[in-house]
Design an enzyme around this catalytic site. Structure first.
Site, mmCIF file in Angstrom:
data_model
loop_
_atom_site.group_PDB
_atom_site.id
_atom_site.type_symbol
_atom_site.label_atom_id
_atom_site.label_comp_id
_atom_site.label_asym_id
_atom_site.label_seq_id
_atom_site.Cartn_x
_atom_site.Cartn_y
_atom_site.Cartn_z
ATOM 1 N N GLN A 140 12.040 -2.465 2.510
ATOM 2 C CA GLN A 140 11.938 -3.813 3.066
ATOM 3 C C GLN A 140 12.537 -4.857 2.141
ATOM 4 O OE1 GLN A 140 7.450 -3.485 2.857
ATOM 5 N NE2 GLN A 140 7.620 -5.682 2.388
ATOM 6 N N CYS A 146 6.547 -5.696 5.932
ATOM 7 C CA CYS A 146 5.929 -4.370 6.011
ATOM 8 C C CYS A 146 5.341 -4.108 7.390
ATOM 9 C CB CYS A 146 4.866 -4.214 4.938
ATOM 10 S SG CYS A 146 3.495 -5.405 5.062
ATOM 11 N N HIS A 280 -1.060 -5.025 3.171
ATOM 12 C CA HIS A 280 0.138 -4.205 3.330
ATOM 13 C C HIS A 280 -0.020 -3.283 4.533
ATOM 14 C CE1 HIS A 280 3.896 -2.451 2.173
ATOM 15 N NE2 HIS A 280 3.382 -1.277 1.875
ATOM 16 N N ASN A 301 5.890 4.764 3.336
ATOM 17 C CA ASN A 301 5.900 3.376 2.900
ATOM 18 C C ASN A 301 7.293 2.782 3.118
ATOM 19 O OD1 ASN A 301 4.975 0.973 1.834
ATOM 20 N ND2 ASN A 301 4.352 1.823 -0.127
#
Length: 343
Positions: A140, A146, A280, A301
């Site tokens: 990102q 996120c 997150h 992630n």
């Protein structure tokens, strides 16, 4: 003579300590230079380099102290963000904002309750990568998007499972066009799904490329659309067994409480400290049990391949008793897209 010997010993000890400090500083500088070369890091001037070197040193000391402290199920390590303080990193590389207006009653009304008929002990392992339902790790960058990356990852997985094609879909479209979120400042997984439901569909990344910044929303031509969703569902909050049922069917987007140890994670089953808030968003793409019998969630992630286990994390599952929300709140706020109404 005795006094002279004492003075010599004192001077030698002082010189040795100074030399040790110099060697320590030298090794840190060398480690920093090697780290810069590895990740292609550059600085605009010497002042910025000295500032970042000091932060790097503090992070390196934190990592080494932790890894030398004893037997743990996970390790910490250097990554592309090791010259940032925790505060700096969280301000730019997270970005989830769960709206306070989302009440428990609203969450329950949009939640699916799975009928648990199978023995959960039989659900020991699932990795949606093995089914070709997970795109490569994305980054990102300097954008708090996120929430869009987690939501898009869940849609990419669903589309592969239901339609047989793995598409690399556009996070930038969601970041630019979801008017209920705040672009790279902050956003919400559920808001992203709502945007996708209300839009004509989601373009591929090649059609709407990622820029790491906020741009005006581009009009989307329905003829160019490659994927869409019809609805979304919430996983029953604070219930890891329900979350397990959901992930056994498809990748799921979820909130986590990320903190300093989370930022420095390098490998193993993470059972460390968590941040104070849901800050997150990640995609849960599976689960498993390690060689020591420790259960974990497999997380994709959006911090690039230089973080964690080549961009992934194993987060402890069914950890300490009395935590129904799961470790780092993984089971507190999770949702998944649907191509049909009902499940």
């Amino acid at each position: 003579m005795h006094l002279i010997s004492i003075c010599i010993i004192i001077l030698w000890a002082y010189a040795y300590q100074s030399m040790s400090r110099m060697l320590d500083e030298s090794s840190v500088v060398k480690a920093h230079q090697q780290w810069m070369m590895k990740y292609g890091i550059t600085y605009s001037n010497n002042f910025e380099m000295e500032k970042r070197l000091q932060v790097f040193k503090e992070n390196l000391e934190y990592i080494e102290k932790f890894n030398n402290s004893g037997n743990k199920s996970y390790t910490l390590g250097l990554n592309p963000y090791s010259d940032l303080t925790t505060e700096e990193f969280m301000a730019s590389y997270t970005g989830l904002n769960v709206p306070s207006r989302v009440s428990s009653s609203k969450l329950k009304s949009s939640s699916v309750l799975f009928n648990i008929t199978s023995n959960l002990d039989d659900l020991d392992w699932m990795d949606w990568r093995d089914n070709g339902a997970v795109t490569d790790i994305k980054a990102q960058g300097f954008c708090g998007g996120c929430w869009a990356f987690a939501a898009v990852a869940a849609v990419e997985g669903l589309w592969k499972i239901k339609r047989g094609t793995l598409l690399r879909l556009s996070e930038q479209q969601v970041i630019d066009c979801d008017t209920n979120s705040e672009s790279c400042t902050s956003g919400d997984i559920v808001s992203a799904f709502k945007y996708m439901v209300g839009s004509v569909g989601i373009l591929e990344e090649s059609q709407y490329q990622y820029t790491q910044g906020e741009k005006p929303c581009k009009p989307v031509n329905i003829d160019d659309v490659e994927a869409y969703i019809k609805s979304y569902k919430m996983v029953k909050e604070n219930d890891e067994q329900q979350l397990l049922q959901a992930v056994s069917r498809q990748p799921v987007a979820a909130a986590v409480h990320a903190g300093q140890e989370f930022k420095e994670y390098a490998g193993g089953v993470y059972a460390g400290t968590c941040g104070p808030t849901e800050n997150h968003a990640v995609a849960i793409i599976g689960y498993g049990v390690n060689e020591n019998g420790v259960k974990y969630w497999l997380i994709k992630n959006s911090w690039g391949q230089g973080w964690g286990e080549k961009g992934y994390m194993r987060l402890i599952r069914e950890g300490p008793a009395g935590k129904p929300e799961g470790h780092c709140g993984i089971a507190n706020y999770a949702s998944f897209p649907q191509l049909e109404d009902g499940y």
